[in-house]
Design a protein around this motif. Structure first.
Motif, PDB file in Angstrom:
ATOM      1  N   GLN A  61       0.825  -1.199   0.000  1.00 43.56           N
ATOM      2  CA  GLN A  61       0.000   0.000   0.000  1.00 43.56           C
ATOM      3  C   GLN A  61       0.863   1.253   0.000  1.00 43.56           C
ATOM      4  O   GLN A  61       0.520   2.286  -0.590  1.00 43.56           O
ATOM      5  CB  GLN A  61      -0.916  -0.063   1.239  1.00 43.56           C
ATOM      6  N   LEU A 251      -5.142  -2.752  -1.943  1.00 42.52           N
ATOM      7  CA  LEU A 251      -5.830  -1.783  -2.800  1.00 42.52           C
ATOM      8  C   LEU A 251      -7.000  -1.116  -2.071  1.00 42.52           C
ATOM      9  O   LEU A 251      -7.226   0.084  -2.223  1.00 42.52           O
ATOM     10  CB  LEU A 251      -6.310  -2.474  -4.084  1.00 42.52           C
TER      11      LEU A 251
ATOM     12  N   PRO B  27      -0.592  -0.727  -7.222  1.00 44.90           N
ATOM     13  CA  PRO B  27      -0.559   0.403  -6.298  1.00 44.90           C
ATOM     14  C   PRO B  27       0.103   1.634  -6.909  1.00 44.90           C
ATOM     15  O   PRO B  27      -0.325   2.766  -6.655  1.00 44.90           O
ATOM     16  CB  PRO B  27       0.262  -0.120  -5.110  1.00 44.90           C
ATOM     17  N   LEU B  30      -2.439   3.204  -9.246  1.00 38.62           N
ATOM     18  CA  LEU B  30      -3.509   3.835  -8.467  1.00 38.62           C
ATOM     19  C   LEU B  30      -3.010   5.111  -7.818  1.00 38.62           C
ATOM     20  O   LEU B  30      -3.698   6.138  -7.796  1.00 38.62           O
ATOM     21  CB  LEU B  30      -4.011   2.848  -7.421  1.00 38.62           C
TER      22      LEU B  30
END
Lengths: 300, 61
Positions: A61, A251, B27, B30
């Motif tokens: 992340q 995600l 990631p 995004l």
């Protein structure tokens, strides 16, 4: 029941994970931090995610969040890039060391404490978290007392006077003849913490830059972001190849977190420095309680 | 990194290269998308009030 994400063989509510991402992202945006040191222990304490998966997923992340910071700070041109470049080799080695250490701890079984069984990996990693978070909370509580104004300017610290050569100048922050090997070792330590605990650079590196080297606070915030991004990338590859990354969970955390981080950053403009410092310390105190509760629960 | 003998004893390894690549690329994609969206929003917000000093979005970590 709502949508679920399967992590370590058990379902966790997707909405709950999204809420965690939103809350941590909001706090990260408010305090200008990455949030990894909050995310990892809360994933373990609240959802029962294994430490290895929490660390690996947190690093995954962090690729997204650190990339956003990197793109932003590159335009503003803050931070000392020479420091970043010197830290990278050490941090790449360190993140692999940290990942292997975490894997090794995960295979070591459990230890008997007060009649209960605690996995070695939880005992070591959560103890490290508690100590580190306590230090960070205390330093933020003390800084909120007004000392932060003095941190706007360069004040050469003890690390900047280490004589281990070869040495170089850091012109963006105004330091001369700073030890290059020491910076590389700092990168090694930072990378190891990332691989072992799933944390980013801010919580560990900023105190080193501000109190160890005497960086002005703005330069400290802008330094280390490139290293963080590279460390998150390599750490994710290392943990993913060991099966420690849950991409769905990463995600979900990332989407909520990046949106709420912007709102948190806007809110931070409305709070005084002292209030921010105190709230920051209290939030970290809550994370410490969550970690200790998880340990006690396992013993109990 | 991908060779045998580098594992810690008792550790297993997932050799799914596409999955590892997805863990890195998704990631990053995004994050880039989020950055572009927020920069666009920030510019529009500032364009609506020219001359006024608005607080910039802080991306520090």
């Amino acid at each position: 029941m709502g949508p679920e994400i399967w992590v370590d063989g058990h379902p966790i509510p997707a909405l709950g994970a999204a809420l965690l991402g939103i809350v941590v992202g909001y706090l990260a945006g408010m305090f200008g931090i990455g949030g990894g040191f909050l995310m990892t222990p809360l994933l373990v304490a609240l959802f029962g995610v294994s430490l290895s998966t929490a660390v690996g997923t947190g690093l995954c992340q962090m690729i997204g969040t650190s990339l956003v910071s990197l793109l932003r700070h590159r335009r503003v041109n803050q931070g000392e890039s020479r420091f970043d470049l010197l830290m990278i080799p050490g941090s790449l080695l360190g993140v692999e060391l940290g990942s292997r250490l975490l894997s090794k701890l995960s295979t070591m079984g459990s230890v008997q404490i007060a009649g209960g069984e605690v996995p070695w990996v939880n005992l070591v990693v959560e103890a490290c978290y508690s100590l580190m978070l306590s230090w960070v909370a205390l330093s933020y509580w003390r800084r909120s007392g007004g000392a932060v104004d003095r941190l706007q300017y360069l004040r050469p610290g003890p690390f900047s006077r280490v004589a281990l050569g070869p040495r170089l100048d850091l012109p963006r922050v105004g330091l001369r003849a700073v030890s290059a090997p020491l910076i590389a070792y700092i990168g090694l330590g930072l990378g190891t913490l990332s691989g072992l605990l799933g944390i980013g650079g801010g919580v560990a590196l900023n105190p080193v830059l501000i109190y160890g080297y005497g960086f002005p606070i703005r330069q400290a915030v802008g330094t280390g972001i490139l290293v963080l991004f590279v460390t998150a990338l390599v750490g994710t590859v290392s943990h993913a190849s060991r099966g420690h990354v849950n991409l769905s969970l990463a995600l979900v955390l990332l989407v909520g977190g990046t949106i709420s981080a912007q709102l948190g950053a806007l809110m931070s403009k409305r709070l005084s420095g002292a209030a921010l410092g105190r709230i920051h310390a209290l939030v970290i105190g809550f994370a410490i309680l969550a970690v200790l509760w998880d340990l006690v629960r396992r013993v109990g | 990194m991908w060779q045998r003998g580098t594992l810690v004893p008792g550790e297993t390894r997932v050799s799914d290269v596409p999955y590892v690549l997805a863990c890195v690329l998704l990631p990053a994609a995004l994050g880039s998308l989020m950055f572009a969206v927020f920069e666009l929003w920030d510019r529009r917000r500032r364009a609506k009030r020219p001359g006024a000093e608005l607080p910039r979005i802080d991306y520090s970590i």
